[in-house]
Design an enzyme around this catalytic site. Structure first.
Site, PDB file in Angstrom:
ATOM      1  CB  VAL A  79      -0.931  -0.009   1.098  1.00  0.00           C
ATOM      2  CG1 VAL A  79      -1.860   1.301   1.340  1.00  0.00           C
ATOM      3  CG2 VAL A  79      -1.832  -1.252   1.265  1.00  0.00           C
ATOM      4  CB  SER A 107       4.023  -0.027  -1.371  1.00  0.00           C
ATOM      5  OG  SER A 107       3.952   1.063  -2.526  1.00  0.00           O
ATOM      6  CE1 TYR A 130       2.334   0.522  -8.421  1.00  0.00           C
ATOM      7  CE2 TYR A 130       3.931   1.284  -6.566  1.00  0.00           C
ATOM      8  CZ  TYR A 130       2.574   0.952  -7.185  1.00  0.00           C
ATOM      9  OH  TYR A 130       1.536   1.042  -6.161  1.00  0.00           O
ATOM     10  CB  THR A 156       2.325  -3.426  -9.261  1.00  0.00           C
ATOM     11  OG1 THR A 156       2.330  -3.596  -7.965  1.00  0.00           O
ATOM     12  CG2 THR A 156       0.848  -2.759  -9.884  1.00  0.00           C
ATOM     13  CE  LYS A 252      -1.654  -5.855  -5.360  1.00  0.00           C
ATOM     14  NZ  LYS A 252      -1.899  -4.725  -5.861  1.00  0.00           N
ATOM     15  CB  SER A 274      -5.308  -7.562  -7.725  1.00  0.00           C
ATOM     16  OG  SER A 274      -5.560  -6.144  -7.294  1.00  0.00           O
ATOM     17  CG  HIS A 276      -4.326  -1.295  -7.815  1.00  0.00           C
ATOM     18  ND1 HIS A 276      -2.862  -1.585  -8.629  1.00  0.00           N
ATOM     19  CD2 HIS A 276      -4.024  -0.073  -6.996  1.00  0.00           C
ATOM     20  CE1 HIS A 276      -2.031  -1.036  -7.803  1.00  0.00           C
ATOM     21  NE2 HIS A 276      -2.681  -0.180  -7.073  1.00  0.00           N
ATOM     22  CB  SER A 308      -9.540  -6.450  -5.110  1.00  0.00           C
ATOM     23  OG  SER A 308      -8.353  -5.850  -5.839  1.00  0.00           O
ATOM     24  N   GLY A 309     -11.283  -6.017  -2.023  1.00  0.00           N
ATOM     25  CA  GLY A 309     -12.253  -6.297  -1.582  1.00  0.00           C
ATOM     26  C   GLY A 309     -12.424  -7.043  -0.137  1.00  0.00           C
ATOM     27  N   GLY A 330      -5.432  -5.017   2.049  1.00  0.00           N
ATOM     28  CA  GLY A 330      -4.897  -3.426   2.069  1.00  0.00           C
ATOM     29  C   GLY A 330      -5.460  -2.847   3.229  1.00  0.00           C
ATOM     30  NE  ARG A 331      -9.714   1.173  -0.286  1.00  0.00           N
ATOM     31  CZ  ARG A 331      -9.655   0.700  -1.355  1.00  0.00           C
ATOM     32  NH1 ARG A 331     -10.035  -0.778  -1.411  1.00  0.00           N
ATOM     33  NH2 ARG A 331      -9.723   1.239  -2.715  1.00  0.00           N
TER      34      ARG A 331
HETATM   35  C1  GLV Z   1      -0.865   2.894  -5.897  1.00  0.00           C
HETATM   36  O1  GLV Z   1      -0.691   1.909  -6.025  1.00  0.00           O
HETATM   37  C2  GLV Z   1      -2.000   3.447  -5.433  1.00  0.00           C
HETATM   38  O2  GLV Z   1      -3.393   2.704  -5.915  1.00  0.00           O
HETATM   39  O3  GLV Z   1      -2.376   4.805  -5.213  1.00  0.00           O
END
Ligand code: GLV
Length: 387
Positions: A79, A107, A130, A156, A252, A274, A276, A308-309, A330-331
């Site tokens: 993240v 990240s 990235y 990613t 990913k 995913s 994202h 995701s989710g 993540g969140r």
């Molecule tokens: C980065 O990966 C973002 O989603 O901001």
């Protein structure tokens, strides 16, 4: 100390304690946020089969992701700006993950650098990359990750350009925050956050500042992604990066069966289904709907992970039962981190673990290997009849 019983409790606390700009960065999807919303709401369409009179003693959520032993099949996702949610955020999250026995993924867009996280943890973590235009930067950062002992590279594939999130543009998102009047008014109510930030030097993109050339505004995510990210990424480049890294590789951002096959052809160790977190292509299918088709497409050729989710252990269980070997949050952990620091990440992991374990038991299963499609009630048209 508040009583935390769900990820939603952590989200509420997170919203109160973290500056609006960073809360919004986390809690957003691109454009209309349709995909962001459906990533979670589509999980709710899947129901569970309750089973009874099944001996549930001796359960375990232990499993493996890319050969690595995990306490449950849940890794912390990469993240960006994690260390803006609380001071030294990446170090705190990595330590919580390490203690819990799940992988942490750092990240590229972290605040604490690779070396810094390595210096404050004992076990190897995973590093997310990235692909940037500056070849020297890419070679250098892979060396840095190798030297820091990172045990997997998460590449990613779905962010060569940044999806537009309206709130970030309106808030003037930056790290550290620029002190405009609205930001200062908001920061004045976040004393806990401010005290932490005053006590740390880690307030910039630690992997970038001093390492990447030609970045005109290293505090603006939007500027440096536009300047640095390589739009020419293709499968050939993915293969080259795999050789350059030479270790375990996780690809990913796969949402399409055809791309999943290409990723398996490359010889990746795992792919992550995913979108994202709904932050890139708004209007794309939710990740959980995409999962079954991708599992069918690749079979045993490559390990399939899911992201995701996920906001609960029940979501983890559903993804595993549909064929994923591992999942990412993540969140769900960022809420905990912003709410309560390292202890909040631990709490998020405990909540998810408890939900996963209890649901597994009430579905009549005792192990992660025992979770299959048979424990689910999936609507017949769940994958959709798209033309
Ligand atoms: C980065 O990966 C973002 O989603 O901001």
């Amino acid at each position: 100390m508040p009583v935390i019983t769900s990820i939603e409790d952590l989200r509420r606390l997170y919203e109160r304690r973290v500056p609006r700009m960073f809360y919004d960065y986390c809690e957003t999807g691109s454009w209309t946020e349709q995909t962001f919303r459906e990533n979670s709401s589509d999980f709710a369409d899947i129901r569970l089969r309750q089973r009874v009179a099944v001996d549930m003693e001796g359960r375990s959520t232990a499993s493996r992701m890319i050969g690595q032993q995990v306490a449950m099949p849940v890794a912390l996702a990469p993240v960006g700006l994690t260390g803006m949610n609380t001071a030294d955020g990446e170090i705190k999250a990595a330590r919580a993950a390490e203690r819990f026995g799940v992988p942490f993924t750092l990240s590229t867009m972290s605040i604490c650098s690779i070396e810094d996280v390595a210096a404050h943890t004992e076990k190897p973590f995973w590093f997310q990359l990235y692909v940037m235009r500056d070849q020297e930067f890419v070679e250098n950062i892979l060396d840095r990750a190798r030297n820091a002992g990172c045990s997997a590279l998460v590449l990613t594939l779905d962010l060569q350009i940044l999806g537009q999130r309206h709130k970030d543009l309106k808030n003037g998102l930056s790290a550290p925050p620029k002190l405009t009047l609205p930001t200062m008014v908001n920061l004045a109510t976040k004393w806990r956050w401010g005290a932490g930030m005053l006590g740390t030097k880690r307030r910039f993109f630690g992997n970038i500042v001093g390492h990447a050339r030609g970045v005109t505004d290293a505090s603006s995510l939007m500027t440096w992604t536009a300047e640095q990210f390589d739009p020419r990424l293709d499968w050939d480049k993915v293969r080259k990066l795999k050789d350059m890294w030479g270790g375990k590789l996780i690809l990913k951002g796969i949402l399409d069966a055809e791309d999943a096959r290409r990723a398996a052809d490359v010889g990746a160790d795992a792919i992550v289904v995913s979108n994202h977190g709904g932050r890139q292509l708004d209007g794309a299918i939710s990740a959980i709907r995409a999962l079954p088709g991708i599992v069918r497409a690749v079979g045993d050729r490559v390990e399939v992970h899911f992201d995701s989710g996920i906001r609960s252990g029940q979501d983890v269980l559903k993804a595993i039962a549909l064929g994923a070997k591992g999942t990412y949050i993540g969140r769900s952990y960022i809420y905990g981190l912003g709410a309560m620091g390292e202890a909040g990440v631990t709490r998020a992991l405990e909540v998810i673990h408890k939900e996963l374990d209890t649901t597994m038991a009430l579905c009549g299963r005792k192990s992660i290997a025992g979770l299959d499609r048979d424990i689910l009630l999936v609507p017949q048209d769940f994958e959709g009849k798209w033309a």
